[in-house]
Design a protein around this motif. Structure first.
Motif, PDB file in Angstrom:
ATOM      1  N   GLY A  10     -41.265  88.587  34.729  1.00  0.00           N
ATOM      2  CA  GLY A  10     -41.299  87.831  33.477  1.00  0.00           C
ATOM      3  C   GLY A  10     -39.940  87.481  32.902  1.00  0.00           C
ATOM      4  O   GLY A  10     -39.855  86.898  31.818  1.00  0.00           O
ATOM      5  N   LYS A  13     -37.342  83.917  36.124  1.00  0.00           N
ATOM      6  CA  LYS A  13     -36.763  83.486  37.412  1.00  0.00           C
ATOM      7  C   LYS A  13     -37.364  82.168  37.911  1.00  0.00           C
ATOM      8  O   LYS A  13     -36.628  81.265  38.292  1.00  0.00           O
ATOM      9  N   GLU A  31     -41.708  82.615  45.180  1.00  0.00           N
ATOM     10  CA  GLU A  31     -42.363  83.818  45.730  1.00  0.00           C
ATOM     11  C   GLU A  31     -43.798  83.522  46.156  1.00  0.00           C
ATOM     12  O   GLU A  31     -44.422  82.604  45.651  1.00  0.00           O
ATOM     13  N   VAL A  33     -46.940  84.439  45.446  1.00  0.00           N
ATOM     14  CA  VAL A  33     -47.703  85.173  44.427  1.00  0.00           C
ATOM     15  C   VAL A  33     -49.176  84.747  44.413  1.00  0.00           C
ATOM     16  O   VAL A  33     -50.076  85.568  44.552  1.00  0.00           O
ATOM     17  N   PHE A  42     -53.403  95.747  43.885  1.00  0.00           N
ATOM     18  CA  PHE A  42     -52.285  96.652  43.608  1.00  0.00           C
ATOM     19  C   PHE A  42     -52.250  97.030  42.132  1.00  0.00           C
ATOM     20  O   PHE A  42     -52.100  98.211  41.777  1.00  0.00           O
ATOM     21  N   TYR A  43     -52.401  96.048  41.259  1.00  0.00           N
ATOM     22  CA  TYR A  43     -52.338  96.361  39.820  1.00  0.00           C
ATOM     23  C   TYR A  43     -53.547  97.180  39.366  1.00  0.00           C
ATOM     24  O   TYR A  43     -53.462  97.913  38.392  1.00  0.00           O
ATOM     25  N   LEU A  53     -49.030  96.264  49.934  1.00  0.00           N
ATOM     26  CA  LEU A  53     -48.346  95.185  49.202  1.00  0.00           C
ATOM     27  C   LEU A  53     -46.887  95.087  49.625  1.00  0.00           C
ATOM     28  O   LEU A  53     -46.350  93.987  49.811  1.00  0.00           O
ATOM     29  N   GLN A  54     -46.211  96.242  49.776  1.00  0.00           N
ATOM     30  CA  GLN A  54     -44.790  96.192  50.145  1.00  0.00           C
ATOM     31  C   GLN A  54     -44.597  95.566  51.518  1.00  0.00           C
ATOM     32  O   GLN A  54     -43.668  94.792  51.738  1.00  0.00           O
ATOM     33  N   PHE A  57     -45.106  91.766  51.116  1.00  0.00           N
ATOM     34  CA  PHE A  57     -43.960  91.097  50.485  1.00  0.00           C
ATOM     35  C   PHE A  57     -42.750  91.085  51.426  1.00  0.00           C
ATOM     36  O   PHE A  57     -42.022  90.093  51.509  1.00  0.00           O
ATOM     37  N   ARG A  61     -41.059  87.737  52.518  1.00  0.00           N
ATOM     38  CA  ARG A  61     -39.668  87.497  52.097  1.00  0.00           C
ATOM     39  C   ARG A  61     -38.757  87.330  53.315  1.00  0.00           C
ATOM     40  O   ARG A  61     -37.847  86.515  53.320  1.00  0.00           O
ATOM     41  N   ARG A  82     -36.177  85.341  43.607  1.00  0.00           N
ATOM     42  CA  ARG A  82     -36.280  86.749  44.039  1.00  0.00           C
ATOM     43  C   ARG A  82     -35.874  86.935  45.509  1.00  0.00           C
ATOM     44  O   ARG A  82     -36.019  86.050  46.327  1.00  0.00           O
ATOM     45  N   ASP A  87     -37.296  93.892  46.773  1.00  0.00           N
ATOM     46  CA  ASP A  87     -38.497  94.579  47.275  1.00  0.00           C
ATOM     47  C   ASP A  87     -38.165  96.036  47.579  1.00  0.00           C
ATOM     48  O   ASP A  87     -38.898  96.944  47.179  1.00  0.00           O
ATOM     49  N   PHE A  91     -38.594  97.633  43.778  1.00  0.00           N
ATOM     50  CA  PHE A  91     -40.042  97.915  43.726  1.00  0.00           C
ATOM     51  C   PHE A  91     -40.434  99.115  44.586  1.00  0.00           C
ATOM     52  O   PHE A  91     -41.087 100.041  44.094  1.00  0.00           O
ATOM     53  N   ARG A 143     -47.249  83.892  30.091  1.00  0.00           N
ATOM     54  CA  ARG A 143     -47.638  83.340  31.398  1.00  0.00           C
ATOM     55  C   ARG A 143     -49.137  83.548  31.652  1.00  0.00           C
ATOM     56  O   ARG A 143     -49.787  82.711  32.251  1.00  0.00           O
ATOM     57  N   GLU A 148     -51.889  90.943  35.506  1.00  0.00           N
ATOM     58  CA  GLU A 148     -50.674  91.572  34.976  1.00  0.00           C
ATOM     59  C   GLU A 148     -50.907  92.216  33.601  1.00  0.00           C
ATOM     60  O   GLU A 148     -50.005  92.853  33.055  1.00  0.00           O
TER      61      GLU A 148
HETATM   62  N1  LIG Z   1     -42.003  94.089  46.133  1.00  0.00           N
HETATM   63  C1  LIG Z   1     -42.880  94.023  45.108  1.00  0.00           C
HETATM   64  N2  LIG Z   1     -43.636  95.097  44.806  1.00  0.00           N
HETATM   65  C2  LIG Z   1     -44.526  95.065  43.788  1.00  0.00           C
HETATM   66  N3  LIG Z   1     -44.744  93.982  43.039  1.00  0.00           N
HETATM   67  C3  LIG Z   1     -44.001  92.892  43.310  1.00  0.00           C
HETATM   68  C4  LIG Z   1     -43.039  92.854  44.334  1.00  0.00           C
HETATM   69  N4  LIG Z   1     -42.465  91.627  44.336  1.00  0.00           N
HETATM   70  C5  LIG Z   1     -43.062  90.923  43.369  1.00  0.00           C
HETATM   71  N5  LIG Z   1     -43.982  91.690  42.751  1.00  0.00           N
HETATM   72  C6  LIG Z   1     -44.927  91.282  41.692  1.00  0.00           C
HETATM   73  C7  LIG Z   1     -44.419  91.274  40.283  1.00  0.00           C
HETATM   74  C8  LIG Z   1     -45.232  90.173  39.651  1.00  0.00           C
HETATM   75  O1  LIG Z   1     -46.498  90.645  39.225  1.00  0.00           O
HETATM   76  C9  LIG Z   1     -45.459  89.174  40.796  1.00  0.00           C
HETATM   77  C10 LIG Z   1     -44.489  88.036  40.828  1.00  0.00           C
HETATM   78  O2  LIG Z   1     -43.210  88.415  40.392  1.00  0.00           O
HETATM   79  P1  LIG Z   1     -42.453  87.657  39.189  1.00  0.00           P
HETATM   80  O3  LIG Z   1     -41.341  88.575  38.791  1.00  0.00           O
HETATM   81  O4  LIG Z   1     -43.429  87.431  38.097  1.00  0.00           O
HETATM   82  O5  LIG Z   1     -41.980  86.376  39.776  1.00  0.00           O
HETATM   83  O6  LIG Z   1     -45.316  89.942  41.981  1.00  0.00           O
END
Ligand SMILES: Nc1ncnc2c1ncn2[C@H]1C[C@H](O)[C@@H](COP(=O)(O)O)O1
Ligand SMILES: Nc1ncnc2c1ncn2[C@@H]1O[C@H](COP(=O)(O)OP(=O)(O)O)[C@@H](O)[C@H]1O
Length: 207
Positions: A10, A13, A31, A33, A42-43, A53-54, A57, A61, A82, A87, A91, A143, A148
Motif C-alpha cells: 500500500g 508502488k 506484480e 497479484v 494465504f491471508y 505463496l513464497q 512469488f 519474480r 517490487r 520476497d 516477506f 484500494r 487484504e
Molecule cells: N513475497 C510475498 N509474500 C507475501 N505476500 C506478498 C509477497 N509479495 C507480495 N505480497 C502481497 C502483498 C499484497 O497483498 C500483494 C501485492 O503487493 P503490493 O505491495 O500491494 O503491490 O501481494
C-alpha cells in the motif's frame, strides 16, 4: 536504465510505477497479484499457505527478472514494481521470524532463492517508498482488495521493520529513499514532479 520501486504493502508502488513509466515512456513490469492462485488463501491462513505463496512469488519474480534482462539489451528503460529481494529479505524472513513458516520450509525456500539470485542483475536505481502505518492502512483501505482486510497492523509493522533494516544495508547500486507520508502523487502533479526531480538528481546529477 532500470528503476525498481520497493516498499511495504500500500505504499504506492504500482501507482508510481505507472506514472513514471508514462512520464519517461518506459516499459513497466507489475506484480503478479490478480492472477495469483495463493494470495487470498494465504491471508486466510498464513501458516498453511506461506511456503506455497513464497515459491509462487519467487518463480514469478525470477521470470520477470529474466524478461527485464532481455529487454535491457534493447536499451529500453524499465520501471519494476517490487523486486525479488523483497520476497526473501522482507516477506519470507518475516514469515520465518514470526513463526508462520517452519524452519524446514524457510531453509528450503532460501536454498532456492540463493540458487537464483546470482542470475539476477540489480537495478540501476532502487527507489524505496517509506510510509508510516497510518498511510499504509489508509491506502490499503482505499484500494479495497477484499482479502487484504485481514491484514493486521502488526504484520505491516514487522514488514516496515524488515524494510528499514534491509534498506540500511542495501549496497547493490544507487538508492533513493522517498518519504511518501505527505506526498499525494495521485491528485497533485507537483508531488509527482518532486519525485521525478529526485530521480533525475540521483541518476543524472540534474537539479
Ligand atoms: N513475497 C510475498 N509474500 C507475501 N505476500 C506478498 C509477497 N509479495 C507480495 N505480497 C502481497 C502483498 C499484497 O497483498 C500483494 C501485492 O503487493 P503490493 O505491495 O500491494 O503491490 O501481494
Ligand atoms: N502518494 C499517494 N497519495 C495518495 N494516494 C496514493 C498514493 N500512492 C498510492 N495511493 C493510492 O493508494 C492505493 C494503494 O496504492 P498502490 O499503488 O496500489 O500501492 P502498492 O502498489 O505499493 O501496494 C491506491 O488506491 C492509490 O491510488
Amino acid at each position: 536504465m532500470h528503476i525498481a520501486i520497493v516498499g511495504n504493502i500500500g505504499a504506492g508502488k504500482t501507482t508510481l510505477s505507472n506514472k513514471l513509466a508514462h512520464h519517461f515512456n518506459w516499459e513497466v513490469f507489475l506484480e503478479d497479484v490478480d492472477d495469483n492462485p495463493y494470495l487470498k488463501d494465504f491471508y486466510d491462513d498464513m501458516p498453511r499457505w506461506a511456503f506455497h505463496l513464497q515459491v509462487y512469488f519467487l518463480n514469478s519474480r525470477f521470470r520477470q527478472t529474466q524478461q527485464i534482462k532481455k529487454l535491457q539489451e534493447t536499451n529500453r528503460g524499465i520501471i519494476q514494481d517490487r523486486t525479488i529481494y523483497e520476497d526473501a529479505h522482507i516477506f519470507a524472513a518475516n514469515l520465518s521470524q514470526s513463526g508462520l513458516m517452519s524452519e524446514r520450509d524457510y531453509q528450503n525456500y532460501l536454498g532456492l532463492f540463493n540458487s537464483m539470485i546470482s542470475m539476477v542483475d540489480p537495478p540501476d536505481l532502487l527507489l524505496y517508498l517509506r510510509a508510516d502505518l497510518p498511510k499504509l492502512v489508509q491506502q490499503i483501505e482505499r484500494r479495497g482488495r477484499g482479502y487484504e482486510n485481514n491484514i493486521k497492523i502488526d504484520y505491516l509493522k514487522h514488514l516496515n521493520e524488515h524494510y528499514e533494516e534491509w534498506i540500511a544495508g542495501y549496497n547493490l547500486g544507487k538508492l533513493l529513499i522517498v518519504d511518501v507520508n505527505n506526498l499525494d502523487y495521485v491528485n497533485n502533479p507537483e508531488d509527482l514532479s518532486v519525485v521525478i526531480d529526485k530521480i533525475n538528481s540521483t541518476l543524472f546529477g540534474l537539479f
